[in-house]
Design a protein around this motif. Structure first.
Motif, mmCIF file in Angstrom:
data_model
loop_
_atom_site.group_PDB
_atom_site.id
_atom_site.type_symbol
_atom_site.label_atom_id
_atom_site.label_comp_id
_atom_site.label_asym_id
_atom_site.label_seq_id
_atom_site.Cartn_x
_atom_site.Cartn_y
_atom_site.Cartn_z
ATOM 1 N N TYR A 99 0.826 -1.215 0.000
ATOM 2 C CA TYR A 99 0.000 0.000 0.000
ATOM 3 C C TYR A 99 0.856 1.258 0.000
ATOM 4 C CZ TYR A 99 -4.306 -2.598 0.658
ATOM 5 O OH TYR A 99 -5.368 -3.439 0.462
ATOM 6 N N ALA A 100 1.935 1.243 0.749
ATOM 7 C CA ALA A 100 2.798 2.429 0.799
ATOM 8 C C ALA A 100 3.378 2.721 -0.583
ATOM 9 C CB ALA A 100 3.909 2.245 1.822
ATOM 10 N N VAL A 101 3.731 1.676 -1.316
ATOM 11 C CA VAL A 101 4.245 1.858 -2.676
ATOM 12 C C VAL A 101 3.142 2.417 -3.569
ATOM 13 C CG1 VAL A 101 5.177 0.697 -4.722
ATOM 14 C CG2 VAL A 101 5.972 0.030 -2.442
ATOM 15 N N ALA A 102 1.963 1.800 -3.511
ATOM 16 C CA ALA A 102 0.847 2.225 -4.362
ATOM 17 C C ALA A 102 0.434 3.670 -4.081
ATOM 18 C CB ALA A 102 -0.335 1.285 -4.179
ATOM 19 N N GLU A 103 0.400 4.052 -2.806
ATOM 20 C CA GLU A 103 0.031 5.434 -2.447
ATOM 21 C C GLU A 103 1.037 6.430 -3.017
ATOM 22 O OE1 GLU A 103 -2.162 4.441 1.816
ATOM 23 O OE2 GLU A 103 -0.110 5.207 1.800
ATOM 24 N N ALA A 104 2.315 6.117 -2.891
ATOM 25 C CA ALA A 104 3.347 7.015 -3.417
ATOM 26 C C ALA A 104 3.288 7.068 -4.939
ATOM 27 C CB ALA A 104 4.731 6.568 -2.947
ATOM 28 N N MET A 105 3.058 5.925 -5.578
ATOM 29 C CA MET A 105 2.940 5.902 -7.038
ATOM 30 C C MET A 105 1.792 6.806 -7.484
ATOM 31 S SD MET A 105 3.496 1.825 -7.708
ATOM 32 C CE MET A 105 3.445 1.846 -9.503
ATOM 33 N N ALA A 106 0.647 6.666 -6.825
ATOM 34 C CA ALA A 106 -0.523 7.472 -7.179
ATOM 35 C C ALA A 106 -0.255 8.958 -6.955
ATOM 36 C CB ALA A 106 -1.742 7.021 -6.380
ATOM 37 N N ARG A 108 2.505 10.365 -7.492
ATOM 38 C CA ARG A 108 3.558 10.735 -8.444
ATOM 39 C C ARG A 108 4.881 11.042 -7.733
ATOM 40 N NH1 ARG A 108 2.347 11.964 -13.777
ATOM 41 N NH2 ARG A 108 0.280 12.401 -13.145
ATOM 42 N N VAL A 109 5.190 10.233 -6.717
ATOM 43 C CA VAL A 109 6.457 10.357 -6.005
ATOM 44 C C VAL A 109 7.314 9.149 -6.375
ATOM 45 C CG1 VAL A 109 7.565 10.520 -3.746
ATOM 46 C CG2 VAL A 109 5.305 11.507 -4.088
ATOM 47 N N PRO A 110 8.536 9.355 -6.844
ATOM 48 C CA PRO A 110 9.404 8.224 -7.173
ATOM 49 C C PRO A 110 9.625 7.351 -5.937
ATOM 50 C CG PRO A 110 10.387 10.303 -7.878
ATOM 51 C CD PRO A 110 9.194 10.637 -7.049
ATOM 52 N N VAL A 111 9.635 6.035 -6.136
ATOM 53 C CA VAL A 111 9.746 5.078 -5.035
ATOM 54 C C VAL A 111 11.014 4.253 -5.170
ATOM 55 C CG1 VAL A 111 8.646 3.116 -3.867
ATOM 56 C CG2 VAL A 111 7.220 4.892 -4.915
ATOM 57 N N VAL A 112 11.703 4.078 -4.047
ATOM 58 C CA VAL A 112 12.820 3.150 -3.930
ATOM 59 C C VAL A 112 12.381 2.080 -2.941
ATOM 60 C CG1 VAL A 112 15.214 2.838 -3.198
ATOM 61 C CG2 VAL A 112 14.540 4.957 -4.349
ATOM 62 N N GLY A 113 12.587 0.814 -3.296
ATOM 63 C CA GLY A 113 12.190 -0.261 -2.398
ATOM 64 C C GLY A 113 13.103 -1.466 -2.515
ATOM 65 N N ARG A 159 5.450 7.225 -15.064
ATOM 66 C CA ARG A 159 5.042 5.859 -15.419
ATOM 67 C C ARG A 159 4.306 5.203 -14.250
ATOM 68 N NH1 ARG A 159 9.671 5.988 -18.495
ATOM 69 N NH2 ARG A 159 11.087 5.273 -16.891
ATOM 70 N N ALA A 160 4.800 5.424 -13.037
ATOM 71 C CA ALA A 160 4.173 4.841 -11.854
ATOM 72 C C ALA A 160 2.769 5.396 -11.644
ATOM 73 C CB ALA A 160 5.041 5.095 -10.618
ATOM 74 N N ALA A 161 2.615 6.704 -11.812
ATOM 75 C CA ALA A 161 1.296 7.322 -11.629
ATOM 76 C C ALA A 161 0.307 6.804 -12.674
ATOM 77 C CB ALA A 161 1.410 8.842 -11.705
ATOM 78 N N ALA A 162 0.756 6.645 -13.921
ATOM 79 C CA ALA A 162 -0.123 6.105 -14.971
ATOM 80 C C ALA A 162 -0.522 4.669 -14.630
ATOM 81 C CB ALA A 162 0.573 6.169 -16.326
ATOM 82 N N PHE A 163 0.430 3.868 -14.166
ATOM 83 C CA PHE A 163 0.132 2.484 -13.771
ATOM 84 C C PHE A 163 -0.866 2.463 -12.621
ATOM 85 C CE2 PHE A 163 1.016 -1.158 -11.006
ATOM 86 C CZ PHE A 163 0.830 -2.208 -11.894
ATOM 87 N N ALA A 164 -0.658 3.304 -11.630
ATOM 88 C CA ALA A 164 -1.577 3.354 -10.485
ATOM 89 C C ALA A 164 -2.986 3.723 -10.942
ATOM 90 C CB ALA A 164 -1.071 4.349 -9.439
ATOM 91 N N ARG A 165 -3.076 4.683 -11.830
ATOM 92 C CA ARG A 165 -4.380 5.127 -12.335
ATOM 93 C C ARG A 165 -5.049 4.027 -13.167
ATOM 94 N NH1 ARG A 165 -2.436 9.233 -14.327
ATOM 95 N NH2 ARG A 165 -2.092 8.491 -16.433
ATOM 96 N N GLU A 166 -4.268 3.337 -14.002
ATOM 97 C CA GLU A 166 -4.821 2.354 -14.934
ATOM 98 C C GLU A 166 -5.017 0.972 -14.328
ATOM 99 O OE1 GLU A 166 -1.956 2.542 -18.095
ATOM 100 O OE2 GLU A 166 -2.447 4.642 -18.537
#
Length: 183
Positions: A99-106, A108-113, A159-166
């Protein structure tokens, strides 16, 4: 805001990480990685390991670069994300869904994991940065890579934000559940 500073203090990159302060979330590993990164860390949350994390911060000499705002609301977390260069999700266990990854993706914050659980799948196809292993050294390397190239961070965040949206939006997930369960 956590980024307020005097004019004589240079601006630094800011990393945000948020969650419950428990062993599985890997915040201790993130703090050890921060000893090798020239950036500020906002570690939002609370939990049974807060005192240990604060002590580790002091032991590593990171006191001035790590901020513990405590537990934050969703609106406060969004405000932190808006001021961050990136977020780090250092989970050391195999979360089935991050969820933390998905929230950041949505947001539009770059994620390192770490390469654990669902994180590599969520950040695949250059939607984020995945450390080579679950170590402080590998995490520091990935964070430095992310901080070194602003254009790359922005591309991955987009790219992450588009993936989260789609793929992760409640309407998409809801339709999938309806199809699966035949409602």
């Amino acid at each position: 805001a956590f980024t307020q500073r005097g004019d004589d203090v240079p601006a630094v990159d800011t990393i945000v990480s948020a969650g419950r302060f428990v062993r599985e979330k890997g915040f201790d590993v993130l703090l050890r990685a921060m000893a090798h990164i020239d950036a500020r860390l906002v570690l939002a949350g609370d939990g049974p390991l807060r005192g240990a994390l604060e002590a580790l911060t002091a032991d590593l000499g990171l006191g001035r670069r790590v901020i513990f705002p405590g537990r934050v609301t969703l609106a406060e977390l969004q405000a932190l994300y808006a001021e961050a260069n990136l977020t780090c999700v250092p989970s050391v266990w195999g979360e089935a869904f991050g969820y933390a990854v998905a929230e950041a993706m949505a947001a539009r914050v770059p994620v390192v994991g770490f390469p654990t659980g669902a994180i590599p799948e969520l950040l695949a196809h250059d939607r984020g940065f995945v450390a080579a292993s679950v170590t402080a050294e590998a995490l520091a390397t990935s964070i430095r890579q992310a901080l070194s190239d602003e254009a790359d961070r922005a591309d991955r965040a987009n790219r992450a934000a588009a993936f989260a949206r789609e793929q992760l939006h409640v309407d998409v997930i809801g339709r999938g559940c309806e199809e699966l369960y035949g409602t």
